[in-house]
Design a protein around this motif. Structure first.
Motif, PDB file in Angstrom:
ATOM      1  N   GLY A  59       4.040   7.799  -7.747  1.00 28.04           N
ATOM      2  CA  GLY A  59       3.713   6.616  -7.131  1.00 28.04           C
ATOM      3  C   GLY A  59       3.189   5.509  -8.333  1.00 28.04           C
ATOM      4  N   SER A  60       2.838   5.985  -9.384  1.00 29.02           N
ATOM      5  CA  SER A  60       2.233   5.291 -10.434  1.00 29.02           C
ATOM      6  C   SER A  60       3.254   4.533 -11.202  1.00 29.02           C
ATOM      7  CB  SER A  60       1.282   5.694 -11.460  1.00 29.02           C
ATOM      8  OG  SER A  60       0.181   6.341 -10.650  1.00 29.02           O
ATOM      9  N   LYS A  61       4.523   5.480 -11.376  1.00 22.01           N
ATOM     10  CA  LYS A  61       5.622   4.997 -12.187  1.00 22.01           C
ATOM     11  C   LYS A  61       6.478   4.084 -11.403  1.00 22.01           C
ATOM     12  CE  LYS A  61       6.897   5.641 -15.590  1.00 22.01           C
ATOM     13  NZ  LYS A  61       7.026   4.918 -16.956  1.00 22.01           N
ATOM     14  N   PHE A  62       6.462   4.192 -10.063  1.00 21.19           N
ATOM     15  CA  PHE A  62       7.035   3.204  -9.111  1.00 21.19           C
ATOM     16  C   PHE A  62       6.236   1.968  -9.138  1.00 21.19           C
ATOM     17  CE2 PHE A  62       7.544   1.039  -5.059  1.00 21.19           C
ATOM     18  CZ  PHE A  62       9.089   0.964  -5.043  1.00 21.19           C
ATOM     19  N   ALA A  63       5.112   1.890  -9.074  1.00 28.12           N
ATOM     20  CA  ALA A  63       4.157   0.707  -8.953  1.00 28.12           C
ATOM     21  C   ALA A  63       4.227  -0.174 -10.073  1.00 28.12           C
ATOM     22  CB  ALA A  63       2.945   1.115  -8.934  1.00 28.12           C
ATOM     23  N   GLU A  64       4.329   0.680 -11.279  1.00 30.99           N
ATOM     24  CA  GLU A  64       4.648   0.100 -12.685  1.00 30.99           C
ATOM     25  C   GLU A  64       5.862  -0.591 -12.980  1.00 30.99           C
ATOM     26  OE1 GLU A  64       5.772   1.740 -16.873  1.00 30.99           O
ATOM     27  OE2 GLU A  64       4.126   2.780 -16.107  1.00 30.99           O
ATOM     28  N   LEU A  65       6.992   0.040 -12.343  1.00 30.35           N
ATOM     29  CA  LEU A  65       8.412  -0.554 -12.408  1.00 30.35           C
ATOM     30  C   LEU A  65       8.633  -1.795 -11.672  1.00 30.35           C
ATOM     31  CD1 LEU A  65      10.397   2.721 -12.365  1.00 30.35           C
ATOM     32  CD2 LEU A  65      10.212   1.378 -14.427  1.00 30.35           C
ATOM     33  N   LYS A 104       0.778  -1.127  -0.129  1.00 28.40           N
ATOM     34  CA  LYS A 104      -0.044   0.131   0.075  1.00 28.40           C
ATOM     35  C   LYS A 104       0.756   1.280   0.158  1.00 28.40           C
ATOM     36  CE  LYS A 104      -3.996  -2.040   2.307  1.00 28.40           C
ATOM     37  NZ  LYS A 104      -4.845  -1.874   3.554  1.00 28.40           N
ATOM     38  N   MET A 105       0.430   2.415  -0.771  1.00 26.14           N
ATOM     39  CA  MET A 105       1.157   3.520  -0.785  1.00 26.14           C
ATOM     40  C   MET A 105       0.149   4.846  -0.598  1.00 26.14           C
ATOM     41  SD  MET A 105       3.459   5.282  -4.095  1.00 26.14           S
ATOM     42  CE  MET A 105       4.627   4.157  -4.059  1.00 26.14           C
ATOM     43  N   ALA A 106       0.661   5.430   0.190  1.00 24.31           N
ATOM     44  CA  ALA A 106      -0.365   6.735   0.540  1.00 24.31           C
ATOM     45  C   ALA A 106       0.257   7.807  -0.066  1.00 24.31           C
ATOM     46  CB  ALA A 106      -0.249   6.977   2.103  1.00 24.31           C
ATOM     47  N   LEU A 107      -0.807   8.606  -0.660  1.00 27.51           N
ATOM     48  CA  LEU A 107      -0.424   9.911  -1.228  1.00 27.51           C
ATOM     49  C   LEU A 107      -1.361  11.168  -0.639  1.00 27.51           C
ATOM     50  CD1 LEU A 107      -0.609   8.745  -4.944  1.00 27.51           C
ATOM     51  CD2 LEU A 107       1.222   8.749  -3.608  1.00 27.51           C
ATOM     52  N   GLY A 108      -0.789  12.031  -0.244  1.00 24.21           N
ATOM     53  CA  GLY A 108      -1.312  13.095   0.425  1.00 24.21           C
ATOM     54  C   GLY A 108      -2.147  14.034  -0.731  1.00 24.21           C
ATOM     55  N   ASP A 109      -1.722  13.984  -2.128  1.00 24.68           N
ATOM     56  CA  ASP A 109      -2.259  14.751  -3.146  1.00 24.68           C
ATOM     57  C   ASP A 109      -3.499  13.977  -3.799  1.00 24.68           C
ATOM     58  OD1 ASP A 109      -0.915  16.946  -2.330  1.00 24.68           O
ATOM     59  OD2 ASP A 109       0.486  16.797  -4.235  1.00 24.68           O
ATOM     60  N   GLY A 129      -3.344  12.477 -10.367  1.00 15.83           N
ATOM     61  CA  GLY A 129      -3.051  13.456 -11.226  1.00 15.83           C
ATOM     62  C   GLY A 129      -2.063  14.659 -11.124  1.00 15.83           C
ATOM     63  N   GLY A 130      -1.293  14.576  -9.723  1.00 13.21           N
ATOM     64  CA  GLY A 130      -0.316  15.431  -9.267  1.00 13.21           C
ATOM     65  C   GLY A 130       0.882  14.726  -9.411  1.00 13.21           C
ATOM     66  N   THR A 131       1.844  15.282  -9.202  1.00 16.12           N
ATOM     67  CA  THR A 131       3.371  14.786  -9.288  1.00 16.12           C
ATOM     68  C   THR A 131       3.391  13.653  -8.132  1.00 16.12           C
ATOM     69  OG1 THR A 131       4.323  17.246  -9.192  1.00 16.12           O
ATOM     70  CG2 THR A 131       5.826  15.402  -8.553  1.00 16.12           C
ATOM     71  N   GLN A 132       2.677  13.591  -7.029  1.00 16.70           N
ATOM     72  CA  GLN A 132       2.903  12.442  -6.243  1.00 16.70           C
ATOM     73  C   GLN A 132       2.090  11.096  -6.799  1.00 16.70           C
ATOM     74  OE1 GLN A 132       0.943  13.213  -2.224  1.00 16.70           O
ATOM     75  NE2 GLN A 132       2.569  14.665  -1.858  1.00 16.70           N
TER      76      GLN A 132
END
Length: 332
Positions: free
Chosen positions: A45-51, A30-35, A38-41
């Motif tokens: 996070g999406s790129k890290f998950a994909e990789l 699980k990864m938490a995002l404050g934003d 659609g933003g930088t976070q």
């Protein structure tokens, strides 16, 4: 033809174990995002998950929870430290209370370009801050999201100088360095949780706030803010952290895979900023936001914080020599 079930049982068992083994090794993080998405976070996070998914052939996956669904950003540091949360992407100022030396990266006007942000975070200084954060906070920084400079927005009027701030109520994070910067400019800002900020702006509890263009766009602040002042007092960095206890529970190979994915996601984030920031600024202008440049190249803004804010925080960042070293790395 007769079958001996007792002889077949070991075969079935072996096959079952072979099939089950990959599933047993699989892990969903699980990864938490404050934003908001659609933003930088979200991009980081999406790129890290994909990789991570790609590098482990689908054995390790990551689910993203944006908009503070898993708690505010400081809560996610606490939860990761005790192993209740795997990953979080959050503003660097929300790591600083747990590991004060990271505050070096939020000292006003130290970082003056995206390239300088990259140089500090990916060099020896960045590595030292990673080690300090493991020691102090129980979390490991494995990547950096680059969000751009925090610009000032408000709903009342154009702001060109610190004097123009008088009478405005400005929201800031609960971060002593950022609070002190506004105090140096002559106003007492209002510390407010990120999750409460949009509502606070909408209801007029606060008049303004500061964040990068990408965050302003993702959070739809243009709906409650009209005026933008292009101060560039802090370059917004949003580290990707992993619980150190969870990181240490992984195999050495998996640890290297996580680090590699974080490094690649960091490079992706830097490139994303370069290709997206101006486009997003143009979109905000098209939606009615009015942009103002500070008078005299921000000289008054810079002088007030470097003279009064920097000295107050030398001790917390590890001494004046730490700031001097960073400035020397940046050629200043």
């Amino acid at each position: 033809m007769m079958f001996n079930k007792n002889k077949l049982l070991p075969i079935f068992t072996a096959v079952s174990l072979a099939v089950a083994a990959p599933a047993a090794l699989a892990k969903n993080f699980k990864m938490a995002l404050g934003d908001a998405a659609g933003g930088t976070q979200w991009e980081m996070g999406s790129k890290f998950a994909e990789l991570l998914d790609k590098k482990t052939n689908g054995k390790m996956t990551v689910d993203l929870f944006p908009n503070g669904q898993l708690g505010n950003e400081q809560d996610t540091v606490n939860n990761a430290a005790i192993g209740l949360l795997d990953f979080s992407v959050l503003a660097i100022n929300n790591v600083t209370p747990f590991s004060p030396s990271v505050g070096l990266l939020t000292m006003p006007y130290v970082i003056q370009s995206a390239d300088e942000a990259k140089l500090l975070t990916q060099g020896e200084i960045g590595q030292e801050l990673v080690e300090n954060t493991i020691r102090d906070a129980g979390v490991r920084i494995i990547g950096w999201a680059y969000s751009g400079f925090r610009v000032l927005t408000n709903s009342k009027r154009p702001v060109k100088s610190p004097e123009d701030l008088k009478g405005l109520v400005i929201r800031v994070p609960r971060n002593e360095i950022m609070i002190s910067a506004y105090q140096a400019w002559g106003v007492n800002p209002t510390p407010m949780a990120w999750s409460e900020t949009f509502t606070g702006l909408q209801q007029g509890v606060v008049d303004g706030q500061d964040n990068p263009y990408i965050t302003i766009h993702a959070m739809k602040f243009n709906e409650v803010q009209k005026y933008v002042t292009n101060i560039r007092y802090i370059f917004s960095l949003e580290p990707l952290i992993v619980s150190e206890s969870i990181f240490q529970s992984q195999s050495p190979q998996m640890q290297q895979t996580i680090l590699a994915a974080g490094k690649e996601a960091t490079e992706y984030s830097f490139n994303y900023l370069q290709t997206t920031e101006q486009k997003i600024r143009d979109e905000l202008a098209a939606k009615g936001m009015v942009f103002t440049d500070p008078a005299n190249g921000e000289q008054a803004w810079i002088e007030k914080v470097t003279e009064t804010v920097w000295p107050k925080f030398y001790a917390s960042i590890g001494g004046k020599e730490k700031l001097d070293t960073a400035l020397a790395v940046l050629g200043r």
